[in-house]
Design an enzyme around this catalytic site. Structure first.
Site, PDB file in Angstrom:
ATOM      1  NE  ARG A 255       8.742   9.161  -0.394  1.00  0.00           N
ATOM      2  CZ  ARG A 255       9.263   8.059  -0.939  1.00  0.00           C
ATOM      3  NH1 ARG A 255       8.670   6.887  -0.774  1.00  0.00           N
ATOM      4  NH2 ARG A 255      10.371   8.112  -1.643  1.00  0.00           N
ATOM      5  CE1 TYR A 256      10.833   6.230   3.394  1.00  0.00           C
ATOM      6  CE2 TYR A 256       9.382   7.422   4.876  1.00  0.00           C
ATOM      7  CZ  TYR A 256      10.560   7.343   4.164  1.00  0.00           C
ATOM      8  OH  TYR A 256      11.451   8.373   4.210  1.00  0.00           O
TER       9      TYR A 256
ATOM     10  NE  ARG B 269       9.145   3.367   7.862  1.00  0.00           N
ATOM     11  CZ  ARG B 269       9.751   2.890   6.776  1.00  0.00           C
ATOM     12  NH1 ARG B 269       9.216   1.870   6.106  1.00  0.00           N
ATOM     13  NH2 ARG B 269      10.869   3.426   6.349  1.00  0.00           N
TER      14      ARG B 269
ATOM     15  CB  CYS C 272       4.263  22.653  18.531  1.00  0.00           C
ATOM     16  SG  CYS C 272       4.487  21.549  17.121  1.00  0.00           S
TER      17      CYS C 272
ATOM     18  CB  CYS D 291      11.547  23.985  15.968  1.00  0.00           C
ATOM     19  SG  CYS D 291      11.180  22.763  17.236  1.00  0.00           S
TER      20      CYS D 291
ATOM     21  CB  CYS E 139       8.808  24.016  11.907  1.00  0.00           C
ATOM     22  SG  CYS E 139       7.448  22.844  11.683  1.00  0.00           S
TER      23      CYS E 139
ATOM     24  NE  ARG F 140       5.139  16.797   8.558  1.00  0.00           N
ATOM     25  CZ  ARG F 140       5.650  15.996   9.474  1.00  0.00           C
ATOM     26  NH1 ARG F 140       5.513  16.259  10.765  1.00  0.00           N
ATOM     27  NH2 ARG F 140       6.258  14.888   9.124  1.00  0.00           N
TER      28      ARG F 140
ATOM     29  CG  ASP G 281      13.727  18.780   5.849  1.00  0.00           C
ATOM     30  OD1 ASP G 281      14.510  17.968   5.311  1.00  0.00           O
ATOM     31  OD2 ASP G 281      12.844  18.443   6.657  1.00  0.00           O
TER      32      ASP G 281
ATOM     33  CG  ASP H  57      12.850  13.415   4.771  1.00  0.00           C
ATOM     34  OD1 ASP H  57      12.575  12.717   3.766  1.00  0.00           O
ATOM     35  OD2 ASP H  57      12.170  13.394   5.809  1.00  0.00           O
TER      36      ASP H  57
ATOM     37  CE  LYS I 138      12.405  10.038   8.422  1.00  0.00           C
ATOM     38  NZ  LYS I 138      11.020   9.862   7.942  1.00  0.00           N
TER      39      LYS I 138
HETATM   40  C1  LIG Z   1      10.061   9.743   8.698  1.00  0.00           C
HETATM   41  C2  LIG Z   1       8.840   9.210   8.153  1.00  0.00           C
HETATM   42  C3  LIG Z   1       8.385   7.929   8.492  1.00  0.00           C
HETATM   43  C4  LIG Z   1       9.138   7.032   9.430  1.00  0.00           C
HETATM   44  O1  LIG Z   1      10.384   6.709   8.914  1.00  0.00           O
HETATM   45  P1  LIG Z   1      11.356   5.728   9.700  1.00  0.00           P
HETATM   46  O2  LIG Z   1      12.621   5.737   8.925  1.00  0.00           O
HETATM   47  O3  LIG Z   1      10.683   4.403   9.736  1.00  0.00           O
HETATM   48  O4  LIG Z   1      11.522   6.279  11.098  1.00  0.00           O
HETATM   49  C5  LIG Z   1       7.227   7.499   7.917  1.00  0.00           C
HETATM   50  N1  LIG Z   1       6.528   8.261   7.047  1.00  0.00           N
HETATM   51  C6  LIG Z   1       6.959   9.478   6.685  1.00  0.00           C
HETATM   52  C7  LIG Z   1       6.180  10.258   5.693  1.00  0.00           C
HETATM   53  C8  LIG Z   1       8.115  10.005   7.226  1.00  0.00           C
HETATM   54  O5  LIG Z   1       8.523  11.233   6.881  1.00  0.00           O
END
Ligand SMILES: *Cc1c(COP(=O)(O)O)cnc(C)c1O
Length: 458
Positions: A122-123, A126, A135, A139, A142, A144, A303, A340, A347
């Site tokens: 997504r980002y 990372r 799990c 929860c 959840c 997911r 969420d 989110d 986020k």
């Molecule tokens: C939360 C999340 C991350 C990590 O986000 P950070 O703000 O760096 O902690 C990475 N990928 C996805 C898809 C996420 O939902």
């Protein structure tokens, strides 16, 4: 001797309900015993909790999200208090099945961001690797629940290979976050193997694990686990505690072991109505977390996910909580409050407003006490002086994900919402030029014969 945090106001270990009184400590403290003795039926839970009609309804309903509760976590439940914060997080209520406005199955649009099964990119730098759907306990809110808990839908070693191959061929990924499900429910050898493979990828700078196992199953954080973690530094772990009642001598011991193994610890909690939607509860929570060397990282708005409707709060409650923490307590004890964003927006941090007004030369700010002051800005600041040093930094944001920075740095003039160009062309092929012909600029809905302006009318 190293001073360790023991929650002194609590018993030295969590007292067990009668049904487990005869279980030898050796078994009770064995995480595999805890997993294989999880409670999942109405009958089992009735033995230790005075269930409300609504909980009976939730537990008896067909097609509900999976229920599993470790004996350890179940022993934290107050059997006589329906509002018990531990209990509300894991015992389904009838209300769980009620639909609510804006409810979505995949509210974070993770599936759309998934280049290979179980991996969410997504980002820019990372990725999230969903290594299991299982799990230690589930929860009720959840995010997911669409994939988690299904024992027939687990990831295989071949899926891991595909996920790892994606990370290998995607050099901008410098941070890999293992999630799920809960990565610490994987077979220890398999987790060791995944971490080892990721560590062999030169551009992977850090590996993170998001896990609620220390909370549901602190017995899992044994010497074998901490020894394994030490091989893969820098390794970060985020745990998930929502209420001070979950902070027990067992959790404190597990956090101690992880912190002693050199793992920086964070906490991600979810804002839950009736569980922790209180400034005072949140303040106690963050104080107890930092005593365990766990830094509050995120506080998430709940969420828009199926089953979580009755846990939702307003956003203003979250802002109020941050208002009550920032400045009032240690800066590192204040989490970021996050929505989110539905639809895959990712986020978004939400904060009280501290910036009140601006002019060239001054910003007007207020502090946590309501004191209003000004910061005088330099009138001769040169933002270009740093360019020389900036040029030596190798990494630049990935094109397409630079956000407002691309406007601020002057690389792009505007960012347009989808459909913007089409609507502003209004179907015309040729641009009009402003002319004296006022009729041409008449707004829609104004009659032909009516003069458009006072000037024309006179
Ligand atoms: C939360 C999340 C991350 C990590 O986000 P950070 O703000 O760096 O902690 C990475 N990928 C996805 C898809 C996420 O939902």
């Amino acid at each position: 001797m190293i001073r360790k945090f023991t929650p002194a106001w609590k018993a030295s270990s969590t007292p067990r309900p009668n049904i487990w009184a005869d279980v030898p400590d050796e078994q009770w403290n064995d995480w595999r015993w805890q997993l294989s003795h999880r409670l999942n039926t109405l009958e089992e839970l009735q033995q230790i909790i005075n269930l409300t009609p609504e909980e009976v309804e939730g537990l008896s309903s067909e097609g509900k999200f999976r229920v599993e509760i470790t004996p350890y976590f179940a022993s934290l439940i107050d059997p006589d208090d329906p509002m018990c914060p531990v209990r509300q997080q894991i015992i389904p209520k009838g209300r769980e099945l009620a639909a609510f406005t804006s409810m979505m199955e995949d509210s974070l649009a993770e599936d759309a961001h998934s280049p290979v099964p179980g991996l969410v990119h997504r980002y820019p730098d990372r990725v999230l690797m969903l290594v299991t759907t299982q799990c230690a306990s589930y929860c009720r809110y959840c995010t997911r629940s669409r994939i988690v808990g299904d024992p027939s839908a687990t990831f295989s070693k071949r899926d891991f290979e595909a996920q790892i191959a994606y990370v290998e061929r995607t050099p901008q990924v410098r941070d890999v976050l293992l999630s799920g499900g809960d990565p610490l429910t994987l077979k220890p050898k398999l987790l060791d193997w995944v971490l080892g493979r990721l560590r062999q990828i030169p551009h992977v700078e850090i590996v993170r694990i998001g896990s609620r196992v220390p909370v549901f199953l602190p017995q899992r954080i044994n010497d074998e686990f901490t020894e394994m973690m030490k091989k893969y530094h820098p390794l970060w772990i985020n745990i998930h505690v929502n209420h001070p009642k979950e902070i027990t001598p067992e959790l404190a011991a597990a956090c101690d072991r992880m912190a002693d193994a050199g793992v920086p610890l964070g906490n991600q909690s979810v804002l839950l109505a009736g569980v922790n939607d209180s400034v005072h509860i949140q303040r106690q929570l963050v104080h107890e977390l930092v005593m365990m060397r766990v830094r509050p990282y995120y506080l998430y708005q709940c969420d828009l996910v199926e089953g979580a409707g009755h846990f939702r709060t307003t956003v203003s409650k979250g802002i109020e909580i941050i208002e009550g923490l920032r400045g009032h307590t240690s800066g590192f004890a204040v989490p970021h409050y996050i929505i989110d964003a539905p639809g895959g927006g990712g986020k978004v941090p939400i904060s009280p407003n501290y910036l009140l007004a601006q002019s060239p030369g001054h910003v007007v700010i207020r502090n946590f006490e309501g004191y209003i002051t000004t910061y005088a800005e330099p009138l001769d600041y040169d933002p270009t002086a740093i360019r020389h040093l900036e040029a030596q930094v190798a990494r630049r944001p990935e094109p397409g994900q630079e956000g407002l920075l691309t406007l601020l740095e002057g690389h792009q003039l505007s960012i347009k919402p989808e459909g913007f160009d089409a609507v502003h062309r209004r179907g015309r092929q040729r641009e009009h030029r402003l002319s004296a012909d006022a009729h041409k600029w008449q707004p829609y809905g104004v009659g032909e014969e009516e003069p458009v302006s006072e000037v024309e009318a006179s």
